[in-house]
Enzyme design. Structure first.
Site: not given
Length: 416
Positions: A129, A201, A226-227, A375
């Protein structure tokens, strides 16, 4: 077995199905973007009102003590710890992934500078990322002591990259584009055998797949809430530090919340004991409070049950899309092997952005990542098997009718 009736039967027999009612899902929406932003827990508004009206409105400043505000980063860290194979007082919920990466990379390089001063290389993936790579680049510029960033283009290249100049290897457990997952224990052992430290991560794995940082003997980890953890847009991240390293480093962002006795107001910094020293400044209590709402739901199940459903959902989606869209130019970008797959499925398509926008217009919400990646994230807490069937059917129709090929679906917003 690839029928809608079969999907309905799977939902009827799903032991996790009752948890869906604890989320505020909009009517007419199939939400397959929990790998980007989780759904609001139904109890979140009530909890927010409690913090606003009672704890802040009535308790005022006394709530730092009476409502446990000051302890929240540690309290939530202990609540989150079982989801990632951590123990008590090893996790704090704080800041952002970017800020936490800066702290932990600094810690790892400082430790290695004392143990093996000749190690000046950070290894990561080119497909990591971007913020992870940007933070590493920025830290290298700031240190200005000969550090470099070495990027690999394929996980198979990692062994060759682990020369005796490597200080830290920074990997994302589940890749944000493809959903491909590393074997954390095996890669950590490989990294340690080469004399380097392992920083993971967990942004796309915490709350989605079983993680056991302690069993893997990892050194450091960061992740977001928050995912899959449904803490709300931009909710605080978290960090984990193996107990063996907690006392060995005074982190560079030495703010007062990381001080051993912050309210002595001493002019000199004395780091807190343990993981508390990785805190920095005053926290957003409103944001932290939302994280606890979702963690309360996770406490009603376990990661093994969530993983079983996740694999069943993703297996079904792959089978349905390939059966209905196999001749329409879509290519699976996610590993089929369960051991190598997170909780998302990515398909590659030349006009993937427009296809995703056409699906969103129909109430099927996934997202798009460059280049060409559509995705679809599957959150077992609230995603149903019938949602999977309906989403695949809509994708097939968008592709067969070329509904995606409209000007409005090609227009790009600031956030894609």
């Amino acid at each position: 077995m690839l029928t809608r009736q079969h999907a309905q039967e799977l939902d009827l027999n799903d032991p996790l199905a009752p948890l869906r009612a604890q989320f505020a899902l909009p009517a007419g929406v199939i939400y397959l973007d929990g790998n980007s932003l989780g759904v609001q827990p139904a109890a979140a508004p009530q909890r927010m009102q409690q913090v606003l009206q009672q704890e802040w409105g009535q308790g005022l400043i006394a709530s730092w003590n009476d409502a446990g505000w000051f302890a929240l980063p540690r309290t939530l860290g202990n609540q989150l710890a079982p989801l990632i194979g951590a123990g008590d007082d090893e996790v704090v919920v704080t800041d952002t992934i970017s800020v936490n990466l800066f702290k932990l990379l600094s810690a790892a390089l400082s430790i290695q500078a004392q143990r093996a001063p000749g190690r000046k290389v950070i290894v990561s993936e080119r497909a990591n990322f971007p913020t992870d790579l940007y933070i590493a680049e920025g830290l290298i510029r700031q240190l200005d002591r000969g550090y470099t960033l070495r990027l690999i283009d394929d996980p198979a290249e990692l062994p060759a990259a682990l020369a005796d100049d490597v200080a830290v290897v920074m990997l994302t457990h589940v890749n944000y584009r493809s959903g491909a997952m590393f074997d954390m224990a095996a890669e950590t052992a490989r990294i340690h055998a080469a004399g380097a430290l392992a920083l993971w991560d967990l942004a796309h794995s915490a709350g989605a797949v079983p993680v056991d940082l302690s069993a893997a003997d990892a050194d450091f980890a960061v992740g977001c809430t928050y995912k899959y953890l449904n803490g709300g847009p931009g909710s605080p991240a978290f960090l984990w530090v193996a107990p063996r390293w907690q006392q060995d480093f005074q982190q560079p962002l030495s703010g007062w919340w990381g001080h051993r006795t912050p309210f002595t107001m001493s002019p000199g910094y004395v780091p807190d004991d343990g993981v508390g020293r990785y805190l920095c400044g005053t926290q957003s209590i409103l944001a932290l409070s939302m994280v606890g709402v979702s963690l309360d739901i996770y406490a009603q199940t376990d990661m093994a049950a969530l993983r079983r459903k996740s694999l069943a959902l993703t297996d079904l989606f792959i089978a349905l899309v390939e059966a209905q869209c196999g001749d329409l130019g879509v290519t699976l970008a996610t590993p089929r092997d369960h051991a190598q797959r997170g909780s998302q499925v990515s398909f590659e398509f030349e006009h993937g952005y427009a296809v995703v926008q056409a699906l969103i217009a129909r109430g099927v919400i996934g997202d798009y990542r460059e280049p060409r990646i559509m995705r679809f994230g599957f959150t077992p807490l609230y995603t149903r098997f019938v949602d999977v069937w309906d989403a695949a059917a809509q994708l097939a129709d968008v592709l067969r009718t070329r509904d995606w090929d409209q000007p409005r679906f090609h227009a790009r917003g600031a956030v894609t």
